[in-house]
Each structure stands twice: as structure tokens, then as C-alpha cells.
Design a protein around this motif. Structure first.
Motif, PDB file in Angstrom:
ATOM      1  N   ASN A  19       0.837  -1.215   0.000  1.00 53.69           N
ATOM      2  CA  ASN A  19       0.000   0.000   0.000  1.00 53.69           C
ATOM      3  C   ASN A  19       0.867   1.259   0.000  1.00 53.69           C
ATOM      4  O   ASN A  19       0.561   2.232  -0.687  1.00 53.69           O
ATOM      5  CB  ASN A  19      -0.927  -0.007   1.224  1.00 53.69           C
ATOM      6  CG  ASN A  19      -2.090  -0.958   1.053  1.00 53.69           C
ATOM      7  OD1 ASN A  19      -2.723  -0.996   0.002  1.00 53.69           O
ATOM      8  ND2 ASN A  19      -2.368  -1.747   2.071  1.00 53.69           N
ATOM      9  N   GLU A  20       1.950   1.220   0.769  1.00 54.69           N
ATOM     10  CA  GLU A  20       2.839   2.379   0.821  1.00 54.69           C
ATOM     11  C   GLU A  20       3.505   2.619  -0.533  1.00 54.69           C
ATOM     12  O   GLU A  20       3.657   3.756  -0.974  1.00 54.69           O
ATOM     13  CB  GLU A  20       3.898   2.159   1.901  1.00 54.69           C
ATOM     14  CG  GLU A  20       3.368   2.221   3.327  1.00 54.69           C
ATOM     15  CD  GLU A  20       2.845   3.604   3.683  1.00 54.69           C
ATOM     16  OE1 GLU A  20       1.887   3.692   4.457  1.00 54.69           O
ATOM     17  OE2 GLU A  20       3.403   4.598   3.158  1.00 54.69           O
ATOM     18  N   TRP A  22       2.278   1.719  -3.428  1.00 57.74           N
ATOM     19  CA  TRP A  22       1.205   2.192  -4.320  1.00 57.74           C
ATOM     20  C   TRP A  22       0.972   3.698  -4.132  1.00 57.74           C
ATOM     21  O   TRP A  22       0.863   4.450  -5.099  1.00 57.74           O
ATOM     22  CB  TRP A  22      -0.051   1.393  -4.029  1.00 57.74           C
ATOM     23  CG  TRP A  22      -1.276   1.827  -4.777  1.00 57.74           C
ATOM     24  CD1 TRP A  22      -2.287   2.613  -4.318  1.00 57.74           C
ATOM     25  CD2 TRP A  22      -1.615   1.515  -6.138  1.00 57.74           C
ATOM     26  NE1 TRP A  22      -3.235   2.806  -5.275  1.00 57.74           N
ATOM     27  CE2 TRP A  22      -2.852   2.137  -6.412  1.00 57.74           C
ATOM     28  CE3 TRP A  22      -1.016   0.771  -7.135  1.00 57.74           C
ATOM     29  CZ2 TRP A  22      -3.474   2.037  -7.651  1.00 57.74           C
ATOM     30  CZ3 TRP A  22      -1.649   0.662  -8.361  1.00 57.74           C
ATOM     31  CH2 TRP A  22      -2.859   1.292  -8.615  1.00 57.74           C
ATOM     32  N   LYS A  23       0.934   4.142  -2.886  1.00 60.24           N
ATOM     33  CA  LYS A  23       0.744   5.567  -2.608  1.00 60.24           C
ATOM     34  C   LYS A  23       1.946   6.387  -3.049  1.00 60.24           C
ATOM     35  O   LYS A  23       1.802   7.540  -3.478  1.00 60.24           O
ATOM     36  CB  LYS A  23       0.481   5.773  -1.123  1.00 60.24           C
ATOM     37  CG  LYS A  23      -0.825   5.174  -0.637  1.00 60.24           C
ATOM     38  CD  LYS A  23      -0.980   5.349   0.879  1.00 60.24           C
ATOM     39  CE  LYS A  23      -2.265   4.714   1.376  1.00 60.24           C
ATOM     40  NZ  LYS A  23      -2.405   4.846   2.853  1.00 60.24           N
ATOM     41  N   LYS A  24       3.138   5.797  -2.946  1.00 56.63           N
ATOM     42  CA  LYS A  24       4.347   6.521  -3.323  1.00 56.63           C
ATOM     43  C   LYS A  24       4.332   6.916  -4.796  1.00 56.63           C
ATOM     44  O   LYS A  24       4.823   7.992  -5.174  1.00 56.63           O
ATOM     45  CB  LYS A  24       5.565   5.647  -3.022  1.00 56.63           C
ATOM     46  CG  LYS A  24       6.887   6.277  -3.423  1.00 56.63           C
ATOM     47  CD  LYS A  24       8.037   5.335  -3.115  1.00 56.63           C
ATOM     48  CE  LYS A  24       9.365   5.937  -3.589  1.00 56.63           C
ATOM     49  NZ  LYS A  24      10.504   5.020  -3.303  1.00 56.63           N
ATOM     50  N   GLY A  27      -0.905   6.336  -6.431  1.00 58.89           N
ATOM     51  CA  GLY A  27      -2.172   5.652  -6.298  1.00 58.89           C
ATOM     52  C   GLY A  27      -2.876   6.039  -5.008  1.00 58.89           C
ATOM     53  O   GLY A  27      -2.250   6.479  -4.042  1.00 58.89           O
ATOM     54  N   GLY A  28      -4.186   5.903  -4.981  1.00 56.05           N
ATOM     55  CA  GLY A  28      -4.935   6.258  -3.787  1.00 56.05           C
ATOM     56  C   GLY A  28      -6.418   6.051  -3.976  1.00 56.05           C
ATOM     57  O   GLY A  28      -6.870   5.458  -4.967  1.00 56.05           O
ATOM     58  N   HIS A  32      -7.389   4.955  -9.134  1.00 53.21           N
ATOM     59  CA  HIS A  32      -7.403   3.501  -8.999  1.00 53.21           C
ATOM     60  C   HIS A  32      -6.488   2.806 -10.001  1.00 53.21           C
ATOM     61  O   HIS A  32      -6.579   1.591 -10.159  1.00 53.21           O
ATOM     62  CB  HIS A  32      -8.834   2.979  -9.174  1.00 53.21           C
ATOM     63  CG  HIS A  32      -9.801   3.595  -8.208  1.00 53.21           C
ATOM     64  ND1 HIS A  32      -9.811   3.289  -6.871  1.00 53.21           N
ATOM     65  CD2 HIS A  32     -10.787   4.523  -8.390  1.00 53.21           C
ATOM     66  CE1 HIS A  32     -10.762   3.974  -6.258  1.00 53.21           C
ATOM     67  NE2 HIS A  32     -11.371   4.740  -7.163  1.00 53.21           N
TER      68      HIS A  32
END
Length: 555
Positions: A19-20, A22-24, A27-28, A32
Motif C-alpha cells: 500500500n505504501e 502504491w501511494k508513493k 495511487g490512492g 485507482h
């Protein structure tokens, strides 16, 4: 999408917080999906600019492949052909960087039509017309070309140079991060290799580079890591180990172990000239064919070989749990040697060119002579017994497992000959004449080794005096509750005292009865033939080959 992103990370061996990551990359909850430009803007620009040139000049994927590259759909292109097409189209970036972006796997030398554009591939698989980009009007295409002509190529290159000088290119930052991550995972990789193979040297010569080519490719590296159940960032680890190369060496994998092997090999060559001579004259002087740790350390101390022989012994072992070395294990010392020098280091044979090749007949004669030189010439019974002790641990164990395999209490000449052939002994007739001077055609355990015969005969009689069968007595006096029908030296000593065994010290009897050297426990079947494994006939003792009645009859 996030699901595809997670699958890709798992294939790379990533085990962190997805998740981290992906956010980096942007993404959020509101976004999507990720694009290539979110992960690698430079690669996105390199690939898309090339696809735009193909779309402007050819329109569809098939036309670009056939007209631009001059290939049919089942043919491939290499980096040189891609560079030529880029020159014709006026491509503004590096063709080498483009080729690396289009590679479906690291190290692959050819690309196909399916590697150019994944979206076009999906259309092509559905049978649709695979346009490289959405169709545009001729006016829009002309306007786009006019705008691109106004862009200054020199300014674009200058901006890239300035970003590279300041270290601001995304690829440079990612490369530095990969090096740090790879360095952090290297100790974990070495631990996984030691857990699976015993040492990094054993992993290298048994799994990664069994043919001693001196290097390993990414494919073989990945297979070994999967076999070791390694969990980590394999791609970053490979980048850190290989740098700009396509292969790695053992020096890259474990520099400390390579230095240790180099130092020990240098001392061997200085004292003996080759590894084979060092084994024959320095480490295996007795000729047993195997060298345990104590003998290895003594030989190293005697000939002043290396500064840390204990670590060298562990590095030479080929598998976990191995307790002794054989000649083949010495091939670990060839790690780090160029392939053209391996033969010279191993047996001192020169590989220089210009030597006339042997004829087929002479070559066959050389091979036969080499095989005969490996035959063991034993001229006395004492030498034969010494070899048996070296292989089986004791003469009793050799009698039970090799000389009297049918457990009838005697050794016939055929049994003796088979045992000698298994051990590579050729002087069979002379040895048999020394064992059977009366010409009876067979030898008993008493004739072969009187100490073993006295020990097992008295031990059997004392057990039968305590219980109807030897198994019941063994269970009563020698069985360790933690081991099924097994006993260690301490328990065996106590049991011998309880039954009154006194023809020799229990420690000597324990060493005499154990089936192989270094064994720390005895089982019932190490001494007796277990005819009744399932306890179908309780209270009835089968006739053992060295029972008191049979021993009396034989005598």
C-alpha cells in the motif's frame, strides 16, 4: 490496477508494505490505476515517442513491422536492427535505452512484434485492426509535425544533461535506491544459501555454476533463489551484484569466502603443485579416500596449509550434515579460476596448444591406465582390515554389512570377492589365501576377528540369560525412552554393568558394535538381525548367526 501492481511486486519477491509503494507512485482512493509515466517518466517518454513515430509513418502495428523493419509477424529483430530503424525515423532518444525498455525479460537479445505495444497486441489477438494510436485527420498530423519541428533538439538534450549532472533523473535515483536495497538483502541471501546448501561455496559449485564456467546468469540465479525459498527484492539484489554486467561471479556473491579459498589454494599449490597431488600426498596420506575434520586439521597443521583450516573445511563440504571430505569435494578450490586454467590447477596437466593429439588407440590406453592406477593394491590382511575400519567404523560392522550379507555366520570366498570389488581391491586371491590357509572355503567371525566374536557371543548369551529373547532383554536394559530401541554410550555402559558384560570395557564394545564411525547411538538391528519386527512371535528367539549354540557347532 492495484491488483496487477501487487502481482508484479510478488513476482519480484517484494515482501514489504505494498500500500505504501502504491501511494508513493500516486495511487490512492481517488486514483485507482497507475500509468507508466507515474512509475518511470523517462521510460514512458522513450517508448511513447518511438510509438508516435511509428504511428505517424505507418499507422498500424502490422504495417510498421512489415514496412519499417522489413519483417514478417513471426520474425524477430535485435538491437542493431532497431537502431537502424530509429535512425531512419529521426528518433531523438538513445536506441539502446529503447531496446532495454522493450525487452520482455532482462538479458533477452531479440524482441518480437508482440513486444512493441501491449494495447495493440490485445487488439491483434481479438482480430481487430491494431492502430498504434487513435486515427487522426491529416490536418492534425501535419500540425503535430509542425509543432515538433519547432522544438529545439539541442535544448532537450541540454535539459537532460543538466538533470543528469544534478542527479535529478528518475532513473538515477531509482538506481541508487536499488543498490541500497540490494546491499541490505545480500546477508539474507547468503543465509538462505547456507541453510539450503551448507555454505555459499557449496551453493555456487553444486547449484549455480556446476560446470565451473566462472559466472552465473540471471536465469540460473533466479532458479537457485527460488529453490532456497529466498524472500526479498531479487531485481535490486541482482543490480547490486552485477552492476552493468549480465552475469555475476562468486567474488560478487561472497568476497570473504572467495578470499579464503584463494589463500588455501595458493598454499596447496605452493607445497604440492596441484590439488590432486595435495590430496594424495598431503590430506589423504593413509589412502582411505575420506578425510574427516580432525585428520584435515592435522594435515593442515603438518604442512602449514592456510590460516583458518576450520572455515576451509566447512567451505569444502558439498552438503549439510556431511562429516568428511572426498577428493571430489576439493573441486571447490577451483572456484574463481579461469576455465582455461582449471585443468592445470587440478592435476598439473598443461592445456597449451600445439601438442599433437593422441590416436584413438593411445587415448584408450591412457584411460585404461588411469583407471588401473585407481585400483587399491592391498598386500596384507591387516591393510584390508584397516580399510574396512575406515569405511565401516569397525570390523564387526564390516562383517555384518559387507562380508556376511546373508547372515549365515560364515564368509564364503564369493562374499569376500564381492566386498573387495566394491572397495576397489584387486589382490583378492592372495588375501583370501591369508584368511583361509587351510582351504576350507569359508571363514567365520572368530577366524576373522576374535575380539568381535568374543564380544557379540558373550553379549548375546548374557541377554538371553535375562529374557527369553534378545529383543526383550535389549528393550529392558538398553532401550532409551526417547529413541525407539536405541541407546547412547551412557545408557549402553549402564546396561552392560547390569547384565554383567565384562570381556572388554563397554566403551570399546560400543565403538566395536556401531555401524559407522561417528555414530552416537546403537539400535537393536545394529547388533542382531531383527527377524521379528512386528512382534508376531513373542518369547521365541530366532537363531542368530553368532548365537552360542551355533558358535559351538561351528567350532
Amino acid at each position: 490496477t492495484f491488483g496487477e501492481f501487487c502481482k508484479a511486486l510478488r513476482r519480484l519477491g517484494y515482501c514489504g508494505d505494498m500500500n505504501e509503494v502504491w501511494k508513493k507512485y500516486g495511487g490512492g482512493p481517488e486514483k485507482h490505476h497507475l500509468l507508466l509515466k507515474d512509475i518511470d517518466p523517462e521510460a514512458d517518454e522513450i517508448v511513447n515517442s518511438f510509438l508516435e513515430l511509428l504511428a505517424e509513418n505507418y499507422g498500424t502495428l502490422d504495417d510498421a513491422w512489415k514496412q519499417g523493419f522489413g519483417k514478417s509477424s513471426d520474425e524477430t529483430i535485435d538491437e542493431k536492427q532497431l537502431t537502424e530503424v530509429c535512425g531512419k525515423l529521426g528518433y531523438g532518444f538513445s536506441p539502446k535505452a529503447l531496446f532495454r525498455c522493450l525487452q520482455p525479460a532482462a538479458g533477452k537479445l531479440l524482441i518480437t512484434i508482440w513486444d512493441l505495444d501491449p494495447s495493440c497486441n490485445r487488439k491483434k489477438q481479438r482480430g481487430e485492426q491494431a492502430f498504434l494510436r487513435a486515427q487522426q485527420s491529416p490536418t492534425a498530423i501535419a500540425a503535430k509535425r509542425e509543432l515538433s519541428a519547432k522544438a529545439s533538439e539541442s535544448e532537450l538534450q541540454a535539459s537532460h544533461k543538466e538533470a543528469a549532472a544534478n542527479g535529478n533523473l528518475p532513473s538515477q535515483k531509482r538506481h541508487e535506491e536499488d543498490l541500497k536495497v540490494g546491499a541490505a538483502f545480500l546477508p539474507k541471501l547468503q543465509l538462505a544459501l547456507r541453510t539450503k546448501h551448507g555454505s555459499t561455496a557449496a551453493a555456487w559449485r553444486m547449484a549455480m555454476d556446476p560446470k565451473f564456467t566462472g559466472s552465473v546468469s540471471f536465469g540460473n540465479f533466479l532458479l537457485v533463489l527460488e529453490d532456497c525459498a529466498f524472500q526479498g527484492n531479487v531485481k535490486a539484489l541482482w543490480k547490486m551484484l552485477s552492476g552493468d554486467r549480465t552475469t555475476i561471479t562468486f567474488q560478487d556473491l561472497d568476497a570473504g569466502a572467495q578470499k579464503l579459498l584463494d589463500a588455501f589454494r595458493a598454499s596447496l599449490l605452493q607445497n604440492f603443485g596441484s590439488v590432486t597431488e595435495a590430496w594424495a600426498k598431503g590430506l589423504n596420506e593413509i589412502g582411505r579416500g575420506k578425510v574427516d575434520k580432525k585428520d584435515f586439521l592435522d594435515a593442515c597443521e603438518k604442512h602449514a596449509l592456510g590460516s583458518n583450516p576450520e572455515k576451509v573445511f566447512k567451505a569444502l563440504l558439498a552438503r549439510p550434515g556431511q562429516r568428511s571430505l572426498c577428493k571430489e569435494d576439493m573441486r571447490a578450490l577451483l572456484i574463481g579460476i579461469p576455465p582455461e586454467q582449471i585443468q592445470n590447477v587440478w592435476d598439473g596437466a598443461s592445456s597449451a596448444q600445439g601438442v599433437d593429439p593422441l590416436s584413438p588407440r593411445d587415448s584408450a590406453k591412457v584411460r585404461v591406465d588411469e583407471d588401473k592406477s585407481k585400483d587399491r593394491i592391498v598386500s596384507s590382511v591387516d591393510g584390508f582390515k584397516k580399510m574396512l575400519i575406515g569405511k565401516y567404523g569397525s570390523l564387526f560392522s564390516a562383517w555384518k554389512n559387507s562380508l556376511d550379507t546373508d547372515h549365515n555366520g560364515i564368509m564364503a570366498q564369493a562374499d569376500f570377492a564381492n566386498a573387495c570389488r566394491d572397495m576397489g581391491i584387486k589382490n583378492i586371491t592372495s588375501l583370501w589365501g591369508q584368511l583361509d590357509p587351510m582351504g576350507l572355503g569359508h571363514v567365520t567371525l572368530k577366524d576373522f576377528d576374535n575380539d568381535s566374536n568374543l564380544a557379540i557371543t558373550e553379549f548375546t548369551a548374557l541377554l538371553l540369560a535375562q529374557a527369553p529373547t534378545t529383543k526383550e532383554a535389549w528393550t529392558q536394559f538398553f532401550m532409551d525412552p526417547k529413541k525407539a530401541l536405541g541407546t547412547d554410550l551412557k545408557k549402553f555402559t549402564v546396561g552392560c554393568q547390569e547384565i554383567g558384560f565384562g570381556c572388554m570395557p563397554p566403551e570399546k564394545a560400543f565403538k566395536l558394535f556401531r555401524p559407522e564411525a561417528g555414530r552416537h547411538h546403537l539400535d537393536y538391528h545394529d547388533l542382531f538381525k531383527n527377524f521379528d519386527r512386528n512382534q508376531n512371535f513373542p518369547g521365541k528367539e530366532p537363531v542368530q548367526p553368532w548365537s552360542k549354540d551355533q558358535a559351538t557347532t561351528t567350532n
